[in-house]
Motif scaffolding. Structure first.
Motif, mmCIF file in Angstrom:
data_model
loop_
_atom_site.group_PDB
_atom_site.id
_atom_site.type_symbol
_atom_site.label_atom_id
_atom_site.label_comp_id
_atom_site.label_asym_id
_atom_site.label_seq_id
_atom_site.Cartn_x
_atom_site.Cartn_y
_atom_site.Cartn_z
ATOM 1 N N GLU A 147 53.774 54.533 50.901
ATOM 2 C CA GLU A 147 53.424 53.321 50.150
ATOM 3 C C GLU A 147 53.337 52.084 51.055
ATOM 4 O OE1 GLU A 147 55.132 54.658 45.780
ATOM 5 O OE2 GLU A 147 56.405 53.469 47.096
ATOM 6 N N LEU A 148 54.146 52.049 52.107
ATOM 7 C CA LEU A 148 54.029 50.921 53.048
ATOM 8 C C LEU A 148 52.607 50.862 53.606
ATOM 9 C CD1 LEU A 148 57.394 51.052 55.057
ATOM 10 C CD2 LEU A 148 56.586 49.120 53.684
ATOM 11 N N ALA A 149 52.013 52.030 53.811
ATOM 12 C CA ALA A 149 50.652 52.068 54.362
ATOM 13 C C ALA A 149 49.589 51.873 53.279
ATOM 14 C CB ALA A 149 50.434 53.400 55.077
ATOM 15 N N ASP A 150 49.794 52.495 52.102
ATOM 16 C CA ASP A 150 48.686 52.581 51.130
ATOM 17 C C ASP A 150 48.870 51.763 49.872
ATOM 18 O OD1 ASP A 150 47.786 54.516 52.817
ATOM 19 O OD2 ASP A 150 48.560 56.186 51.635
ATOM 20 N N ASP A 151 50.120 51.462 49.507
ATOM 21 C CA ASP A 151 50.351 50.871 48.191
ATOM 22 C C ASP A 151 51.605 49.996 48.229
ATOM 23 O OD1 ASP A 151 49.968 50.429 45.551
ATOM 24 O OD2 ASP A 151 50.402 52.488 44.881
ATOM 25 N N PRO A 152 51.563 48.937 49.077
ATOM 26 C CA PRO A 152 52.787 48.170 49.355
ATOM 27 C C PRO A 152 53.436 47.546 48.121
ATOM 28 C CG PRO A 152 50.899 47.263 50.565
ATOM 29 C CD PRO A 152 50.410 48.481 49.862
ATOM 30 N N ALA A 153 52.670 47.316 47.058
ATOM 31 C CA ALA A 153 53.254 46.707 45.857
ATOM 32 C C ALA A 153 54.321 47.606 45.230
ATOM 33 C CB ALA A 153 52.157 46.402 44.838
ATOM 34 N N GLU A 154 54.239 48.907 45.520
ATOM 35 C CA GLU A 154 55.204 49.852 44.945
ATOM 36 C C GLU A 154 56.521 49.917 45.722
ATOM 37 O OE1 GLU A 154 54.847 51.641 42.120
ATOM 38 O OE2 GLU A 154 52.933 50.594 41.851
ATOM 39 N N VAL A 155 56.536 49.367 46.953
ATOM 40 C CA VAL A 155 57.682 49.589 47.837
ATOM 41 C C VAL A 155 58.990 48.991 47.296
ATOM 42 C CG1 VAL A 155 58.604 49.158 50.164
ATOM 43 C CG2 VAL A 155 56.246 49.936 49.877
ATOM 44 N N PRO A 156 58.993 47.749 46.774
ATOM 45 C CA PRO A 156 60.277 47.220 46.288
ATOM 46 C C PRO A 156 60.900 48.078 45.182
ATOM 47 C CG PRO A 156 58.699 45.436 46.578
ATOM 48 C CD PRO A 156 57.933 46.717 46.762
ATOM 49 N N GLY A 157 60.089 48.509 44.240
ATOM 50 C CA GLY A 157 60.620 49.360 43.164
ATOM 51 C C GLY A 157 61.181 50.662 43.723
ATOM 52 N N ARG A 158 60.469 51.223 44.707
ATOM 53 C CA ARG A 158 60.919 52.484 45.304
ATOM 54 C C ARG A 158 62.223 52.263 46.088
ATOM 55 N NH1 ARG A 158 58.213 56.405 43.193
ATOM 56 N NH2 ARG A 158 56.352 55.189 43.669
ATOM 57 N N CYS A 159 62.351 51.088 46.725
ATOM 58 C CA CYS A 159 63.599 50.784 47.450
ATOM 59 C C CYS A 159 64.769 50.651 46.480
ATOM 60 C CB CYS A 159 63.445 49.498 48.258
ATOM 61 S SG CYS A 159 62.487 49.735 49.755
ATOM 62 N N LYS A 160 64.506 50.097 45.296
ATOM 63 C CA LYS A 160 65.579 50.016 44.292
ATOM 64 C C LYS A 160 66.003 51.412 43.870
ATOM 65 C CE LYS A 160 64.255 45.534 42.511
ATOM 66 N NZ LYS A 160 63.354 44.880 41.575
ATOM 67 N N TRP A 161 65.041 52.294 43.755
ATOM 68 C CA TRP A 161 65.340 53.685 43.393
ATOM 69 C C TRP A 161 66.153 54.350 44.507
ATOM 70 C CZ3 TRP A 161 66.455 56.915 39.975
ATOM 71 C CH2 TRP A 161 66.279 58.299 40.128
ATOM 72 N N LEU A 162 65.798 54.086 45.778
ATOM 73 C CA LEU A 162 66.556 54.627 46.906
ATOM 74 C C LEU A 162 68.004 54.130 46.871
ATOM 75 C CD1 LEU A 162 66.465 56.299 49.570
ATOM 76 C CD2 LEU A 162 65.783 54.203 50.754
ATOM 77 N N LEU A 163 68.189 52.847 46.560
ATOM 78 C CA LEU A 163 69.555 52.299 46.461
ATOM 79 C C LEU A 163 70.348 52.997 45.357
ATOM 80 C CD1 LEU A 163 69.332 48.401 46.761
ATOM 81 C CD2 LEU A 163 70.596 49.960 48.264
ATOM 82 N N ALA A 164 69.683 53.258 44.228
ATOM 83 C CA ALA A 164 70.374 53.937 43.115
ATOM 84 C C ALA A 164 70.745 55.363 43.511
ATOM 85 C CB ALA A 164 69.480 53.932 41.873
ATOM 86 N N GLN A 165 69.834 56.044 44.208
ATOM 87 C CA GLN A 165 70.139 57.416 44.657
ATOM 88 C C GLN A 165 71.304 57.404 45.656
ATOM 89 O OE1 GLN A 165 66.122 58.388 46.141
ATOM 90 N NE2 GLN A 165 66.095 60.103 44.727
ATOM 91 N N LEU A 166 71.305 56.411 46.544
ATOM 92 C CA LEU A 166 72.388 56.307 47.533
ATOM 93 C C LEU A 166 73.719 56.020 46.853
ATOM 94 C CD1 LEU A 166 70.622 54.258 50.346
ATOM 95 C CD2 LEU A 166 71.601 56.548 50.604
ATOM 96 N N ALA A 167 73.709 55.159 45.838
ATOM 97 C CA ALA A 167 74.963 54.808 45.156
ATOM 98 C C ALA A 167 75.585 56.059 44.544
ATOM 99 C CB ALA A 167 74.699 53.743 44.090
ATOM 100 N N LYS A 168 74.735 56.865 43.904
ATOM 101 C CA LYS A 168 75.209 58.086 43.249
ATOM 102 C C LYS A 168 75.732 59.086 44.293
ATOM 103 C CE LYS A 168 72.492 61.320 41.468
ATOM 104 N NZ LYS A 168 71.456 62.104 40.917
ATOM 105 N N HIS A 169 75.014 59.191 45.397
ATOM 106 C CA HIS A 169 75.376 60.143 46.461
ATOM 107 C C HIS A 169 76.677 59.714 47.157
ATOM 108 C CE1 HIS A 169 74.591 63.084 49.627
ATOM 109 N NE2 HIS A 169 74.800 62.152 50.532
ATOM 110 N N ASN A 170 76.727 58.462 47.586
ATOM 111 C CA ASN A 170 77.877 57.991 48.354
ATOM 112 C C ASN A 170 79.146 57.972 47.507
ATOM 113 O OD1 ASN A 170 76.001 57.657 50.363
ATOM 114 N ND2 ASN A 170 75.908 55.421 50.201
#
Ligand SMILES: [Fe+2]
Ligand SMILES: [Fe+2]
Length: 159
Positions: free
Chosen positions: A93-116
């Motif tokens: 998405e950084l290359a093709d669809d940058p508008a999606e990146v912030p939402g995806r980063c929030k999802w990554l943070l949520a996945q990390l919170a659950k994992h950690n």
């Protein structure tokens, strides 16, 4: 980027790296510039997370599994695969669809919170014990300046 933590244990260094990775993603989300350094910082954070996963899967999880933590290691490997896939999506998405990146980063943070939240209380307290002091110290050094081998992919990644 990393010091060995107050007590110098691998567990404290890994926990500290969790905090640093969370903070770096939060910093990305808090900033609104679209300059290259913001993107580079996000890419470096994903490199750090991939290396963190590499260290856990190659050096920490095998002795934990041998010590009887089979089910929690299984869950951690599955979640690493999910984190890995999200990072791949962010890079596309950084290359093709940058508008999606912030939402995806929030999802990554949520996945990390659950994992950690599982990894830290269930597995990390046993990390230094199953590895022994020399191996723990070596891995703390790896967190400071080690590199993931080219082409390495975590066990649970779908791609
Ligand atoms: Fe971790
Ligand atoms: Fe992990």
């Amino acid at each position: 980027m990393q010091d060995a933590g107050e007590k110098g244990t691998l567990a404290s260094a890994l926990e500290q790296e969790h905090r640093e990775i969370d903070r770096a993603i939060e910093d990305y989300l808090a900033s609104s510039d679209d300059d290259e350094s913001r993107i580079e910082a996000l890419e470096q954070t994903m490199t750090a997370l991939r290396r963190h996963i590499y260290l856990e899967e190659e050096f920490l999880f095998p002795p934990l599994r041998d010590a009887g933590f089979v089910a929690p290691v299984f869950v951690m490997l599955r979640e690493h695969g999910e984190l890995w896939d999200t990072m791949g999506t962010i890079e596309r998405e950084l290359a093709d669809d940058p508008a999606e990146v912030p939402g995806r980063c929030k999802w990554l943070l949520a996945q990390l919170a659950k994992h950690n939240a599982k990894e830290e209380p269930i597995l990390y307290p046993h990390a230094d014990g199953v590895l022994g002091a020399p191996a723990s110290a070596e891995l703390v050094t790896f967190l400071e300046r080690g590199r993931i081998p080219d082409g390495w992919v975590c066990a649970g990644a779908s791609a």
